[in-house]
Design an enzyme around this catalytic site. Structure first.
Site, PDB file in Angstrom:
ATOM      1  N   ASN A   7      51.961  32.833  29.000  1.00 32.83           N
ATOM      2  CA  ASN A   7      50.844  33.773  28.881  1.00 32.83           C
ATOM      3  C   ASN A   7      51.116  34.705  27.699  1.00 32.83           C
ATOM      4  OD1 ASN A   7      49.380  36.259  29.168  1.00 32.83           O
ATOM      5  ND2 ASN A   7      48.753  35.573  31.192  1.00 32.83           N
ATOM      6  N   HIS A  10      50.166  39.696  26.096  1.00 32.07           N
ATOM      7  CA  HIS A  10      50.861  40.894  25.607  1.00 32.07           C
ATOM      8  C   HIS A  10      50.993  40.921  24.086  1.00 32.07           C
ATOM      9  CE1 HIS A  10      51.446  42.256  29.519  1.00 32.07           C
ATOM     10  NE2 HIS A  10      52.747  42.157  29.671  1.00 32.07           N
ATOM     11  N   HIS A  43      44.094  35.501  29.133  1.00 32.81           N
ATOM     12  CA  HIS A  43      43.111  36.107  30.036  1.00 32.81           C
ATOM     13  C   HIS A  43      42.093  36.848  29.167  1.00 32.81           C
ATOM     14  CE1 HIS A  43      42.424  38.868  33.813  1.00 32.81           C
ATOM     15  NE2 HIS A  43      41.306  38.378  33.327  1.00 32.81           N
ATOM     16  N   ARG A  45      39.534  39.240  29.246  1.00 31.62           N
ATOM     17  CA  ARG A  45      39.024  40.216  30.215  1.00 31.62           C
ATOM     18  C   ARG A  45      37.656  40.715  29.788  1.00 31.62           C
ATOM     19  NH1 ARG A  45      43.365  42.399  33.658  1.00 31.62           N
ATOM     20  NH2 ARG A  45      41.775  43.829  34.365  1.00 31.62           N
ATOM     21  N   ARG A  49      40.441  44.013  26.482  1.00 26.84           N
ATOM     22  CA  ARG A  49      41.503  44.955  26.128  1.00 26.84           C
ATOM     23  C   ARG A  49      42.640  44.303  25.345  1.00 26.84           C
ATOM     24  NH1 ARG A  49      44.227  46.240  31.963  1.00 26.84           N
ATOM     25  NH2 ARG A  49      42.087  46.793  32.457  1.00 26.84           N
ATOM     26  N   GLU A  70      42.328  32.278  31.893  1.00 32.35           N
ATOM     27  CA  GLU A  70      42.156  33.121  33.087  1.00 32.35           C
ATOM     28  C   GLU A  70      40.911  33.961  32.874  1.00 32.35           C
ATOM     29  OE1 GLU A  70      45.398  35.718  33.768  1.00 32.35           O
ATOM     30  OE2 GLU A  70      46.860  34.107  33.811  1.00 32.35           O
ATOM     31  N   THR A 101      46.435  42.044  36.655  1.00 32.67           N
ATOM     32  CA  THR A 101      45.753  41.502  37.830  1.00 32.67           C
ATOM     33  C   THR A 101      46.487  41.941  39.099  1.00 32.67           C
ATOM     34  OG1 THR A 101      45.305  39.608  36.435  1.00 32.67           O
ATOM     35  CG2 THR A 101      44.785  39.385  38.761  1.00 32.67           C
ATOM     36  N   GLU A 151      46.555  28.780  42.133  1.00 39.48           N
ATOM     37  CA  GLU A 151      47.744  29.391  41.543  1.00 39.48           C
ATOM     38  C   GLU A 151      48.216  30.426  42.545  1.00 39.48           C
ATOM     39  OE1 GLU A 151      47.834  30.600  37.408  1.00 39.48           O
ATOM     40  OE2 GLU A 151      49.170  32.272  37.900  1.00 39.48           O
ATOM     41  N   HIS A 191      52.898  35.333  38.236  1.00 37.77           N
ATOM     42  CA  HIS A 191      52.781  36.786  38.296  1.00 37.77           C
ATOM     43  C   HIS A 191      54.112  37.426  38.695  1.00 37.77           C
ATOM     44  CE1 HIS A 191      49.932  40.033  37.695  1.00 37.77           C
ATOM     45  NE2 HIS A 191      50.807  40.727  38.385  1.00 37.77           N
TER      46      HIS A 191
HETATM   47  N1  PXP Z   1      48.977  34.246  36.462  1.00 37.30           N
HETATM   48  C1  PXP Z   1      47.879  35.047  36.533  1.00 37.30           C
HETATM   49  C2  PXP Z   1      46.686  34.564  37.255  1.00 37.30           C
HETATM   50  C3  PXP Z   1      47.875  36.313  35.906  1.00 37.30           C
HETATM   51  O1  PXP Z   1      46.791  37.106  35.982  1.00 37.30           O
HETATM   52  C4  PXP Z   1      49.031  36.717  35.186  1.00 37.30           C
HETATM   53  C5  PXP Z   1      49.033  38.020  34.469  1.00 37.30           C
HETATM   54  O2  PXP Z   1      48.060  38.026  33.473  1.00 37.30           O
HETATM   55  C6  PXP Z   1      50.117  35.834  35.136  1.00 37.30           C
HETATM   56  C7  PXP Z   1      50.072  34.626  35.800  1.00 37.30           C
HETATM   57  C8  PXP Z   1      51.356  36.187  34.386  1.00 37.30           C
HETATM   58  O3  PXP Z   1      51.996  37.261  35.008  1.00 37.30           O
HETATM   59  P1  PXP Z   1      53.218  37.960  34.299  1.00 37.30           P
HETATM   60  O4  PXP Z   1      52.703  38.537  33.015  1.00 37.30           O
HETATM   61  O5  PXP Z   1      53.650  38.993  35.281  1.00 37.30           O
HETATM   62  O6  PXP Z   1      54.242  36.899  34.043  1.00 37.30           O
END
Ligand code: PXP
Length: 239
Positions: A7, A10, A43, A45, A49, A70, A101, A151, A191
């Protein structure tokens, strides 16, 4: 062996702090793929953001592995997904004030609207995953309304304040994996997973793909900082 979806939200967050063009999540995705990532997760959003529409459009063209989008199950997002066609959409709950999330989707409460969004996305050739807590009723409902994947939200496990709570959450995750597999659902998880806690979940088996962001980008900042400072010192020294 389970696959890794990286992901890169960031990276976009850092870019948005200055409103400029770097660091570019498109470049980050390419580096992640070269390093062995099996997929790229972003993601988009509602409030834009971090990831922007431009990122999604370009990543659709550049990602060579698998693009997992996402998104909230809104009319706007379903239309965007159908136009861009990522390999997978992971439907997540979204609140404007949240930092990230928080919690899984309540698929039982939103079954009707989710079912409609799932079938529209699937008709467009997109696999659909629902981000849910490892709750048997949520897993069964996800299956009933036609999801291809769930998921499993690993946040409660990752944030457990002590080992006993963590063990309890791990058992819930394991039961969620087993139930979903029995029903024929694919299983992803994510997550809050990091370099310490991911091993316990991976060792359960049955997870096809881990989606991990925060810990990977955090580590990248630290392991990459040495090289970045040396490069700048050299530039100044040899100017
Ligand atoms: N899976 C989903 C559905 C999420 O919303 C997120 C965070 O955007 C992640 C995985 C990744 O989580 P983390 O950034 O804590 O690894």
């Amino acid at each position: 062996m389970a696959r890794l979806g990286v992901n890169i939200d960031h990276v976009a967050t850092i870019r948005q702090v200055r409103g400029g063009s770097e660091p570019d999540p498109v470049a980050a995705a390419a580096i992640a793929e070269l390093a062995g990532a099996d997929g790229i997760t972003i993601h988009l959003r509602e409030d834009r953001r971090h990831i922007q529409d431009r990122d999604l459009r370009i990543l659709r063209q550049t990602v060579r592995t698998k693009l997992n989008l996402e998104m909230a199950a809104t009319e706007e997002m379903v239309a965007i997904a159908l136009a861009v066609k990522p390999e997978m959409c992971t439907l997540v709950p979204e609140k404007r004030q949240e930092l990230t999330t928080e919690g899984g989707l309540d698929v039982r409460f939103h079954a009707q609207s989710l079912e409609k969004a799932i079938s529209r996305l699937q008709d467009g050739g997109i696999a659909v995953s629902l981000f849910i807590d490892p709750d048997p009723d949520q897993v069964k409902t996800a299956n009933r309304i036609g999801a291809d994947y769930i998921e499993i939200h690993t946040g409660a496990f990752a944030d457990a304040p002590d080992l006993k709570t963590e063990d309890g959450e791990l058992i819930k995750i394991e039961n969620g994996i087993r139930l979903a597999s029995k029903l024929g659902l694919g299983v992803n998880a994510g997550h809050g997973l990091n370099y310490t806690n991911v091993k316990k979940v991976a060792a359960l088996g049955g997870v096809e793909e881990f989606n991990i962001g925060h810990s990977i980008i955090s580590r990248a900042v630290l392991v990459g900082l040495d090289r970045a400072v040396r490069d700048m010192v050299d530039l100044i020294k040899y100017a």
